[in-house]
Design an enzyme around this catalytic site. Sequence first.
Site, PDB file in Angstrom:
ATOM      1  N   SER A  99      22.414  32.455  39.068  1.00 37.53           N
ATOM      2  CA  SER A  99      23.613  33.190  38.666  1.00 37.53           C
ATOM      3  C   SER A  99      23.319  34.637  38.313  1.00 37.53           C
ATOM      4  O   SER A  99      22.445  34.919  37.487  1.00 37.53           O
ATOM      5  CB  SER A  99      24.238  32.481  37.456  1.00 37.53           C
ATOM      6  OG  SER A  99      25.093  33.335  36.737  1.00 37.53           O
ATOM      7  N   GLY A 100      24.077  35.550  38.916  1.00 40.42           N
ATOM      8  CA  GLY A 100      23.931  36.960  38.590  1.00 40.42           C
ATOM      9  C   GLY A 100      24.263  37.258  37.140  1.00 40.42           C
ATOM     10  O   GLY A 100      23.555  38.025  36.473  1.00 40.42           O
ATOM     11  N   LEU A 101      25.332  36.655  36.637  1.00 33.78           N
ATOM     12  CA  LEU A 101      25.704  36.849  35.238  1.00 33.78           C
ATOM     13  C   LEU A 101      24.601  36.358  34.314  1.00 33.78           C
ATOM     14  O   LEU A 101      24.201  37.042  33.365  1.00 33.78           O
ATOM     15  CB  LEU A 101      27.015  36.112  34.930  1.00 33.78           C
ATOM     16  CG  LEU A 101      27.396  35.995  33.453  1.00 33.78           C
ATOM     17  CD1 LEU A 101      27.544  37.363  32.791  1.00 33.78           C
ATOM     18  CD2 LEU A 101      28.678  35.172  33.291  1.00 33.78           C
ATOM     19  N   ASP A 114      26.615  42.265  33.629  1.00 36.19           N
ATOM     20  CA  ASP A 114      26.798  41.783  34.995  1.00 36.19           C
ATOM     21  C   ASP A 114      27.628  42.780  35.796  1.00 36.19           C
ATOM     22  O   ASP A 114      28.747  42.508  36.207  1.00 36.19           O
ATOM     23  CB  ASP A 114      27.469  40.402  34.972  1.00 36.19           C
ATOM     24  CG  ASP A 114      27.590  39.789  36.356  1.00 36.19           C
ATOM     25  OD1 ASP A 114      26.762  40.108  37.231  1.00 36.19           O
ATOM     26  OD2 ASP A 114      28.529  38.992  36.564  1.00 36.19           O
ATOM     27  N   ARG A 138      32.116  34.943  49.646  1.00 31.18           N
ATOM     28  CA  ARG A 138      32.922  34.774  48.426  1.00 31.18           C
ATOM     29  C   ARG A 138      34.037  35.810  48.429  1.00 31.18           C
ATOM     30  O   ARG A 138      33.783  37.019  48.422  1.00 31.18           O
ATOM     31  CB  ARG A 138      32.026  34.955  47.204  1.00 31.18           C
ATOM     32  CG  ARG A 138      32.757  35.071  45.873  1.00 31.18           C
ATOM     33  CD  ARG A 138      31.747  35.060  44.754  1.00 31.18           C
ATOM     34  NE  ARG A 138      32.287  35.500  43.477  1.00 31.18           N
ATOM     35  CZ  ARG A 138      31.625  35.463  42.321  1.00 31.18           C
ATOM     36  NH1 ARG A 138      30.379  35.008  42.308  1.00 31.18           N
ATOM     37  NH2 ARG A 138      32.180  35.882  41.200  1.00 31.18           N
ATOM     38  N   GLU A 187      29.938  38.630  48.043  1.00 28.19           N
ATOM     39  CA  GLU A 187      31.360  38.781  47.717  1.00 28.19           C
ATOM     40  C   GLU A 187      31.925  40.099  48.216  1.00 28.19           C
ATOM     41  O   GLU A 187      31.182  41.041  48.493  1.00 28.19           O
ATOM     42  CB  GLU A 187      31.565  38.634  46.209  1.00 28.19           C
ATOM     43  CG  GLU A 187      30.874  39.680  45.373  1.00 28.19           C
ATOM     44  CD  GLU A 187      30.860  39.315  43.884  1.00 28.19           C
ATOM     45  OE1 GLU A 187      31.530  40.015  43.112  1.00 28.19           O
ATOM     46  OE2 GLU A 187      30.171  38.338  43.525  1.00 28.19           O
ATOM     47  N   ASN A 224      31.773  42.043  36.682  1.00 25.39           N
ATOM     48  CA  ASN A 224      32.014  40.617  36.514  1.00 25.39           C
ATOM     49  C   ASN A 224      33.492  40.292  36.643  1.00 25.39           C
ATOM     50  O   ASN A 224      34.352  41.024  36.158  1.00 25.39           O
ATOM     51  CB  ASN A 224      31.482  40.156  35.148  1.00 25.39           C
ATOM     52  CG  ASN A 224      31.648  38.672  34.948  1.00 25.39           C
ATOM     53  OD1 ASN A 224      32.696  38.198  34.520  1.00 25.39           O
ATOM     54  ND2 ASN A 224      30.611  37.928  35.273  1.00 25.39           N
ATOM     55  N   SER A 225      33.780  39.176  37.275  1.00 25.15           N
ATOM     56  CA  SER A 225      35.154  38.804  37.610  1.00 25.15           C
ATOM     57  C   SER A 225      36.057  38.597  36.406  1.00 25.15           C
ATOM     58  O   SER A 225      37.282  38.657  36.526  1.00 25.15           O
ATOM     59  CB  SER A 225      35.155  37.529  38.458  1.00 25.15           C
ATOM     60  OG  SER A 225      34.424  37.706  39.638  1.00 25.15           O
ATOM     61  N   ASP A 284      22.962  34.182  43.914  1.00 28.34           N
ATOM     62  CA  ASP A 284      24.163  34.977  43.707  1.00 28.34           C
ATOM     63  C   ASP A 284      23.846  36.425  44.096  1.00 28.34           C
ATOM     64  O   ASP A 284      23.246  37.171  43.334  1.00 28.34           O
ATOM     65  CB  ASP A 284      24.575  34.890  42.234  1.00 28.34           C
ATOM     66  CG  ASP A 284      25.845  35.642  41.916  1.00 28.34           C
ATOM     67  OD1 ASP A 284      26.441  36.236  42.838  1.00 28.34           O
ATOM     68  OD2 ASP A 284      26.260  35.633  40.738  1.00 28.34           O
ATOM     69  N   ASP A 299      25.914  38.889  44.601  1.00 28.00           N
ATOM     70  CA  ASP A 299      26.953  39.874  44.254  1.00 28.00           C
ATOM     71  C   ASP A 299      27.552  40.451  45.533  1.00 28.00           C
ATOM     72  O   ASP A 299      27.852  39.718  46.456  1.00 28.00           O
ATOM     73  CB  ASP A 299      26.389  40.952  43.332  1.00 28.00           C
ATOM     74  CG  ASP A 299      26.039  40.433  41.946  1.00 28.00           C
ATOM     75  OD1 ASP A 299      26.565  39.370  41.584  1.00 28.00           O
ATOM     76  OD2 ASP A 299      25.252  41.074  41.242  1.00 28.00           O
ATOM     77  N   LYS A 357      29.336  46.122  41.413  1.00 26.05           N
ATOM     78  CA  LYS A 357      30.454  45.226  41.095  1.00 26.05           C
ATOM     79  C   LYS A 357      30.613  45.089  39.589  1.00 26.05           C
ATOM     80  O   LYS A 357      29.726  45.469  38.812  1.00 26.05           O
ATOM     81  CB  LYS A 357      30.243  43.839  41.734  1.00 26.05           C
ATOM     82  CG  LYS A 357      28.923  43.112  41.421  1.00 26.05           C
ATOM     83  CD  LYS A 357      28.801  42.475  40.033  1.00 26.05           C
ATOM     84  CE  LYS A 357      29.740  41.326  39.778  1.00 26.05           C
ATOM     85  NZ  LYS A 357      29.215  40.039  40.296  1.00 26.05           N
ATOM     86  N   HIS A 359      37.325  32.055  44.500  1.00 25.66           N
ATOM     87  CA  HIS A 359      37.160  32.245  43.059  1.00 25.66           C
ATOM     88  C   HIS A 359      38.509  32.549  42.413  1.00 25.66           C
ATOM     89  O   HIS A 359      39.352  33.238  43.004  1.00 25.66           O
ATOM     90  CB  HIS A 359      36.196  33.393  42.811  1.00 25.66           C
ATOM     91  CG  HIS A 359      35.557  33.398  41.467  1.00 25.66           C
ATOM     92  ND1 HIS A 359      35.425  32.265  40.693  1.00 25.66           N
ATOM     93  CD2 HIS A 359      34.988  34.400  40.744  1.00 25.66           C
ATOM     94  CE1 HIS A 359      34.805  32.568  39.573  1.00 25.66           C
ATOM     95  NE2 HIS A 359      34.539  33.855  39.562  1.00 25.66           N
TER      96      HIS A 359
END
Length: 284
Positions: free
Chosen positions: A38-40, A50, A150, A106, A114-115, A77, A79, A112, A181
């Site tokens: 996981s990137g986060l 992130d 993604r 993504e 974080n979502s 991940d 990104d 980027k 997502h």
Amino acid sequence: MNFKQLLNNGQLDMVLEAHNGLSAKVVNEAGYNAIWASGLSISSSLGLRDCNEASWSQVLDIVESIYDASEIPILFDGDSGYGNFNNVRQLVKRLSHYGIGGISLEDKNFPKMNSFIGDDQLLVPYQELAGKIKAAQDIKKNDDFVVIARTESLIAGLGIDEALERANHYYNAGADAIFIHSKQSDGQEILDFAKQWNKRLPLVVAPTTYTSLPIEVLEKLGVSIYLCANHLMRASLFNMRIVAKLIKEKKSINGIDQHISSLEDVFSFLNYKELDLAENKYSY
């Protein structure tokens, strides 16, 4: 079983994140079939945000330590690819050479965000991610390496139709799966997307916010990978803060053992006994 086989076995698999070698061993011990790098979680473990504050080489160093500590496939991940198609090629070349199972890319800008931070999530034109998918497929060193597209259309509030259109372009570009997502709490737009997508490619989801949606429902709609995307990192942060506060308040480590693993557990978990056996075997 490699990640490509896992993705296409017709079943839903829960995949847990890892953010260093120790957490990778925890995922293995718990019996999961794969790891989400996981990137986060990796950024957080470095004390960074992130939003691509960590370079891809920093992240890759940690992913290699996850691989070395692991016996199961790893999905990386990626990104938004840390730049353009050429950055993606350099990244995938290293990942596939090292033995990582696949990458998720993504359709966000680089760097980027974080979502789950804010509502201003800007997406790149679909052509940009389509090009990165093609570049990744062309450069990979292993035919079993998967490239997952993604789309953040739902995160950006662009709706189901935009998500489906982008997913279709990524399908045509050669994606092995679609990662759809959402941050809505009921998961309804995920269900709507999956129904209309109609199993054209396997789906990947990360139900961080829609936790009550039954796995069986997602599996019937073609979801192959269910990412528990950041939970070991969050568990680590939560418990480290508790122990740090207790030690500070008590002005002592006396009585703390009930809140932490014993040294014996650490040594057993990391298999120090194997070192003794190896020493007897290789020392003269």
